[in-house]
Design a protein around this motif. Structure first.
Motif, PDB file in Angstrom:
ATOM      1  N   TRP A 196       0.836  -1.202   0.000  1.00  0.00           N
ATOM      2  CA  TRP A 196       0.000   0.000   0.000  1.00  0.00           C
ATOM      3  C   TRP A 196       0.872   1.255   0.000  1.00  0.00           C
ATOM      4  CZ3 TRP A 196      -1.074   4.550   2.322  1.00  0.00           C
ATOM      5  CH2 TRP A 196      -2.334   5.123   2.102  1.00  0.00           C
ATOM      6  N   ILE A 197       1.917   1.254   0.832  1.00  0.00           N
ATOM      7  CA  ILE A 197       2.805   2.424   0.892  1.00  0.00           C
ATOM      8  C   ILE A 197       3.517   2.618  -0.444  1.00  0.00           C
ATOM      9  CG2 ILE A 197       4.840   3.409   2.011  1.00  0.00           C
ATOM     10  CD1 ILE A 197       3.982   1.903   4.568  1.00  0.00           C
ATOM     11  N   ASN A 200       1.231   4.273  -2.847  1.00  0.00           N
ATOM     12  CA  ASN A 200       0.757   5.604  -2.452  1.00  0.00           C
ATOM     13  C   ASN A 200       1.848   6.436  -1.780  1.00  0.00           C
ATOM     14  OD1 ASN A 200      -2.413   5.331  -2.803  1.00  0.00           O
ATOM     15  ND2 ASN A 200      -1.716   3.429  -1.838  1.00  0.00           N
ATOM     16  N   TYR A 201       3.108   6.145  -2.123  1.00  0.00           N
ATOM     17  CA  TYR A 201       4.218   6.794  -1.416  1.00  0.00           C
ATOM     18  C   TYR A 201       4.217   8.310  -1.581  1.00  0.00           C
ATOM     19  CZ  TYR A 201       6.544   7.424  -5.913  1.00  0.00           C
ATOM     20  OH  TYR A 201       6.837   7.819  -7.198  1.00  0.00           O
ATOM     21  N   LYS A 203       1.655  10.287  -1.565  1.00  0.00           N
ATOM     22  CA  LYS A 203       0.457  10.908  -0.982  1.00  0.00           C
ATOM     23  C   LYS A 203       0.536  10.840   0.545  1.00  0.00           C
ATOM     24  CE  LYS A 203      -2.396   9.292  -4.853  1.00  0.00           C
ATOM     25  NZ  LYS A 203      -1.329   8.489  -5.487  1.00  0.00           N
ATOM     26  N   PRO A 204      -0.077  11.802   1.236  1.00  0.00           N
ATOM     27  CA  PRO A 204      -0.166  11.688   2.703  1.00  0.00           C
ATOM     28  C   PRO A 204      -1.011  10.473   3.072  1.00  0.00           C
ATOM     29  CG  PRO A 204      -0.761  13.895   1.942  1.00  0.00           C
ATOM     30  CD  PRO A 204      -0.722  13.024   0.730  1.00  0.00           C
ATOM     31  N   PHE A 205      -0.711   9.880   4.224  1.00  0.00           N
ATOM     32  CA  PHE A 205      -1.553   8.768   4.648  1.00  0.00           C
ATOM     33  C   PHE A 205      -1.772   8.800   6.156  1.00  0.00           C
ATOM     34  CE2 PHE A 205       2.647   6.716   5.149  1.00  0.00           C
ATOM     35  CZ  PHE A 205       2.506   6.099   6.390  1.00  0.00           C
ATOM     36  N   ARG A 206      -2.897   8.195   6.548  1.00  0.00           N
ATOM     37  CA  ARG A 206      -3.183   7.979   7.958  1.00  0.00           C
ATOM     38  C   ARG A 206      -2.858   6.529   8.275  1.00  0.00           C
ATOM     39  NH1 ARG A 206      -8.168   7.767   8.893  1.00  0.00           N
ATOM     40  NH2 ARG A 206      -8.135   8.325  11.107  1.00  0.00           N
ATOM     41  N   ASN A 209      -5.416   3.874   7.651  1.00  0.00           N
ATOM     42  CA  ASN A 209      -5.616   3.382   6.288  1.00  0.00           C
ATOM     43  C   ASN A 209      -4.672   2.219   5.982  1.00  0.00           C
ATOM     44  OD1 ASN A 209      -7.528   5.383   5.904  1.00  0.00           O
ATOM     45  ND2 ASN A 209      -6.093   6.789   4.915  1.00  0.00           N
ATOM     46  N   VAL A 210      -3.415   2.371   6.401  1.00  0.00           N
ATOM     47  CA  VAL A 210      -2.430   1.318   6.151  1.00  0.00           C
ATOM     48  C   VAL A 210      -2.767   0.081   6.980  1.00  0.00           C
ATOM     49  CG1 VAL A 210       0.030   0.791   6.038  1.00  0.00           C
ATOM     50  CG2 VAL A 210      -0.732   3.154   5.807  1.00  0.00           C
ATOM     51  N   GLU A 213      -5.457  -1.915   5.362  1.00  0.00           N
ATOM     52  CA  GLU A 213      -4.931  -2.702   4.247  1.00  0.00           C
ATOM     53  C   GLU A 213      -4.228  -3.963   4.746  1.00  0.00           C
ATOM     54  OE1 GLU A 213      -3.927  -3.566   0.189  1.00  0.00           O
ATOM     55  OE2 GLU A 213      -5.351  -2.162   1.089  1.00  0.00           O
ATOM     56  N   GLN A 237       7.953   5.189   4.170  1.00  0.00           N
ATOM     57  CA  GLN A 237       7.464   6.037   3.091  1.00  0.00           C
ATOM     58  C   GLN A 237       8.486   7.110   2.713  1.00  0.00           C
ATOM     59  OE1 GLN A 237       4.934   9.325   3.912  1.00  0.00           O
ATOM     60  NE2 GLN A 237       3.478   8.822   2.278  1.00  0.00           N
TER      61      GLN A 237
END
Length: 300
Positions: A196-197, A200-201, A203-206, A209-210, A213, A237
């Motif tokens: 997932w990271i 979507n590396y 983009k910001p993530f919470r 969310n990870v 996944e 990331q």
């Protein structure tokens, strides 16, 4: 001639220049370096690495793995590492056998051989070292020998690869190897988070969310992710972002500010600071250094 010497002669025969050489046999690469290298940052995919001449060190987070002909390295998940050949010379170059690990092939072999495929609740580090055996070296030599027999290789190479994997699966690192093929192991849950990271590396993530996944709680993800990769998901990331920015600057002649923006940095100054912290120099100086040693850039 020892098994180690036999494999070294084979690698030297097919890897005649410095760098990493892909071969006609799927997943097999041969590596040669005639001098020690600077530290090289890379994303290392799951693989078996057998050094038969020279020495190397690999850093994962704050962990350092030093090895040579007496040990082999197994990488079980995609991890950002810093690799460096520490012992090599024109007369005795660094020589390495690398076989990328295919979870499907591992899983089929585990089932066919009736090996225990139970998953551990406590996955170990994404890198591990273990003493090399004559049986493993002999199987690796048989695989490389098939490079001289292109008619035979499509039939016999999968058999040699299976023997190599069988030796790993019946050795002391067997539990770690079996986790690669077990869909619901903690290692594979961490691997889903890594995937997932990677997607979507930029983009910001919470973390929630990870964790979703990975099918884990946020606290469990932090614990197991750190155990496997020696870093937090956010640190992972950041390393991906900076390595991709470096690739864009080096390979596409992109300026640093544009590269930083493309990988998710809003602040050019923050990008430059974090780039310098990871690679030891600002982008312009670092890329000049990389271009002066192009063989090393393709080493990992």
């Amino acid at each position: 001639m020892t098994e180690q010497n036999a494999l070294a002669d084979l690698i030297a025969r097919y890897a005649t220049s410095d760098g990493t050489h892909a071969t006609a046999i799927p997943r097999l690469s041969l590596i040669r370096m005639s001098t020690p290298t600077e530290p090289i940052h890379a994303l290392h995919e799951p693989a078996l690495c057998i050094v038969v001449q020279g020495r190397k060190q690999v850093m994962l987070g704050d962990r350092i793995y030093r090895y040579g002909p007496e040990q082999y390295l197994v990488v079980s998940v995609d991890v950002p590492i810093v690799g460096q050949v520490t012992e090599a010379s024109p007369g005795e170059p660094y020589l390495c056998f690398r076989l990328d690990l295919d979870p499907g092939v591992l899983g089929a072999l585990i089932m066919e051989a009736g090996l225990d495929s139970g998953a551990s609740d406590n996955p170990g580090a994404g890198l591990c070292l273990d003493p090399v055996t004559p049986e493993l070296l002999s199987a690796a030599s048989r695989l490389v020998t098939l490079l001289a027999a292109p008619r035979d290789a499509p039939i016999l190479a999968p058999l040699a690869e299976r023997e190599i994997l069988y030796r790993l699966l019946t050795g002391s690192q067997a539990p770690r190897l079996r986790e690669i093929a077990h869909a619901e192991s903690k290692l594979q849950q961490v691997n889903r988070a890594i995937g997932w990271i990677k997607r979507n590396y930029d983009k910001p993530f919470r973390i929630d969310n990870v964790a979703q996944e990975a099918r884990m709680s946020a606290s469990a993800l932090h614990q197991h992710f750190k155990a496997v990769t020696a870093m937090s998901p956010l640190q992972y990331q950041k390393q991906l972002r900076l390595q991709e920015a470096r690739r864009l600057i080096l390979g596409q002649a992109m300026d640093a500010a544009t590269a930083g923006h493309n990988v998710g940095y809003d602040s050019p100054s923050q990008f430059s600071r974090e780039y310098s912290r990871l690679f030891g120099a600002p982008p312009i100086r670092d890329i000049a250094r990389m271009r002066a040693a192009p063989e090393s850039a393709a080493l990992i």
